[in-house]
Scaffold this active site. Structure first.
Site, PDB file in Angstrom:
ATOM      1  N   LYS A  11       0.837  -1.198   0.000  1.00  0.00           N
ATOM      2  CA  LYS A  11       0.000   0.000   0.000  1.00  0.00           C
ATOM      3  C   LYS A  11       0.879   1.260   0.000  1.00  0.00           C
ATOM      4  O   LYS A  11       2.096   1.191   0.270  1.00  0.00           O
ATOM      5  CB  LYS A  11      -0.914  -0.030   1.225  1.00  0.00           C
ATOM      6  N   PHE A  59     -15.820   4.882   6.246  1.00  0.00           N
ATOM      7  CA  PHE A  59     -14.394   5.141   6.026  1.00  0.00           C
ATOM      8  C   PHE A  59     -13.933   4.820   4.597  1.00  0.00           C
ATOM      9  O   PHE A  59     -12.789   5.066   4.254  1.00  0.00           O
ATOM     10  CB  PHE A  59     -13.538   4.370   7.049  1.00  0.00           C
ATOM     11  N   ARG A  87      -1.292 -13.952   5.708  1.00  0.00           N
ATOM     12  CA  ARG A  87      -2.198 -13.225   6.616  1.00  0.00           C
ATOM     13  C   ARG A  87      -1.654 -13.268   8.050  1.00  0.00           C
ATOM     14  O   ARG A  87      -1.739 -12.288   8.781  1.00  0.00           O
ATOM     15  CB  ARG A  87      -3.611 -13.820   6.575  1.00  0.00           C
ATOM     16  N   THR A  93      -5.965  -6.440  10.902  1.00  0.00           N
ATOM     17  CA  THR A  93      -6.172  -5.187  10.148  1.00  0.00           C
ATOM     18  C   THR A  93      -5.687  -3.971  10.934  1.00  0.00           C
ATOM     19  O   THR A  93      -5.028  -3.089  10.373  1.00  0.00           O
ATOM     20  CB  THR A  93      -7.686  -5.020   9.846  1.00  0.00           C
ATOM     21  N   ARG A 104       2.401  -5.727  10.189  1.00  0.00           N
ATOM     22  CA  ARG A 104       1.613  -4.562  10.594  1.00  0.00           C
ATOM     23  C   ARG A 104       2.024  -4.082  11.982  1.00  0.00           C
ATOM     24  O   ARG A 104       2.049  -2.885  12.252  1.00  0.00           O
ATOM     25  CB  ARG A 104       0.127  -4.904  10.528  1.00  0.00           C
ATOM     26  N   ASN A 118      -1.980   0.106   6.879  1.00  0.00           N
ATOM     27  CA  ASN A 118      -1.517  -1.161   7.449  1.00  0.00           C
ATOM     28  C   ASN A 118      -0.628  -1.973   6.487  1.00  0.00           C
ATOM     29  O   ASN A 118      -0.629  -3.201   6.497  1.00  0.00           O
ATOM     30  CB  ASN A 118      -2.707  -1.980   7.967  1.00  0.00           C
TER      31      ASN A 118
HETATM   32  P1  ADP Z   1      -7.942  -6.627   5.647  1.00  0.00           P
HETATM   33  O1  ADP Z   1      -7.239  -5.756   4.643  1.00  0.00           O
HETATM   34  O2  ADP Z   1      -7.121  -6.815   6.903  1.00  0.00           O
HETATM   35  O3  ADP Z   1      -8.461  -7.922   5.078  1.00  0.00           O
HETATM   36  P2  ADP Z   1     -10.662  -5.489   5.476  1.00  0.00           P
HETATM   37  O4  ADP Z   1     -10.862  -6.279   4.218  1.00  0.00           O
HETATM   38  O5  ADP Z   1     -11.697  -5.580   6.544  1.00  0.00           O
HETATM   39  O6  ADP Z   1      -9.233  -5.798   6.152  1.00  0.00           O
HETATM   40  O7  ADP Z   1     -10.564  -3.942   5.090  1.00  0.00           O
HETATM   41  C1  ADP Z   1      -9.926  -3.520   3.927  1.00  0.00           C
HETATM   42  C2  ADP Z   1      -9.029  -2.316   4.226  1.00  0.00           C
HETATM   43  O8  ADP Z   1      -9.833  -1.195   4.577  1.00  0.00           O
HETATM   44  C3  ADP Z   1      -8.073  -2.508   5.407  1.00  0.00           C
HETATM   45  O9  ADP Z   1      -6.889  -3.177   5.072  1.00  0.00           O
HETATM   46  C4  ADP Z   1      -7.811  -1.071   5.804  1.00  0.00           C
HETATM   47  O10 ADP Z   1      -6.838  -0.450   4.970  1.00  0.00           O
HETATM   48  C5  ADP Z   1      -9.165  -0.426   5.571  1.00  0.00           C
HETATM   49  N1  ADP Z   1      -9.994  -0.435   6.802  1.00  0.00           N
HETATM   50  C6  ADP Z   1     -10.632  -1.498   7.365  1.00  0.00           C
HETATM   51  N2  ADP Z   1     -11.313  -1.142   8.463  1.00  0.00           N
HETATM   52  C7  ADP Z   1     -11.107   0.195   8.607  1.00  0.00           C
HETATM   53  C8  ADP Z   1     -11.550   1.190   9.554  1.00  0.00           C
HETATM   54  N3  ADP Z   1     -12.358   0.876  10.584  1.00  0.00           N
HETATM   55  N4  ADP Z   1     -11.108   2.464   9.400  1.00  0.00           N
HETATM   56  C9  ADP Z   1     -10.313   2.809   8.361  1.00  0.00           C
HETATM   57  N5  ADP Z   1      -9.870   1.928   7.401  1.00  0.00           N
HETATM   58  C10 ADP Z   1     -10.252   0.650   7.541  1.00  0.00           C
END
Ligand code: ADP
Length: 143
Positions: A11, A59, A87, A93, A104, A118
């Site tokens: 990212k 968000f 993972r 996350t 992370r 992240n």
């Molecule tokens: P992951 O990437 O860990 O699988 P998700 O698919 O739930 O997590 O979310 C996608 C992305 O959206 C996350 O990696 C993060 O960059 C962003 N994100 C998730 N939850 C939040 C939140 N509560 N506030 C801000 N950004 C978020």
């Protein structure tokens, strides 16, 4: 154990902090193989598709802007159980909840953007991985 492929996105926070190589070396140390790698700017369209599962969250506009701050680096990794192992290497996350020693936990944002900035995206299952690899790479780009 199954040989799998997964889609990783470094990212914009990883690109801006110059930690792409450091993080990539963690994946290589696990023995995972690079099958595809490229830098690309992400359009609104590809982000709407990629983040369809969070498109209705308040968000989401911030996530879309964040993912367009710089180009990202997209990668296909192959290895035994690579999907769940990557993972695990990433951690949860929310970077503030991620243990030291995870990617992370070591490199994610520890302030107000801890859930968003992240470091990497990684596919969360075999079907998602197949769809995400197709989304980011043409067939001839994956070796
Ligand atoms: P992951 O990437 O860990 O699988 P998700 O698919 O739930 O997590 O979310 C996608 C992305 O959206 C996350 O990696 C993060 O960059 C962003 N994100 C998730 N939850 C939040 C939140 N509560 N506030 C801000 N950004 C978020």
């Amino acid at each position: 154990m199954a040989t799998e492929t997964t889609l990783i996105l470094f990212k914009p926070d990883a690109v801006a902090k110059n930690i792409v190589g450091t993080v990539l070396s963690r994946f290589e140390k696990e023995g995972f193989k690079i099958r595809a790698l490229k830098m690309m700017s992400l359009s609104d369209e590809i982000l709407a598709e990629h983040y369809a599962h969070i498109a209705d969250k308040p968000f989401f506009p911030d996530v879309r802007s964040f993912m367009q701050e710089t180009p990202v680096i997209a990668m296909v990794l192959e290895g035994e159980d690579v999907i769940s192992k990557v993972r695990d290497l990433l951690g949860p996350t929310d970077s503030k909840e991620a243990a030291a020693g995870t990617i992370r936990g070591d490199f994610g944002d520890k302030g107000g953007d801890a859930k968003m900035r992240n470091v990497c995206h990684a596919s969360d299952g075999p079907e998602t991985a197949t769809a995400e690899i197709r989304r980011f790479f043409h067939e001839g780009e994956v070796y």
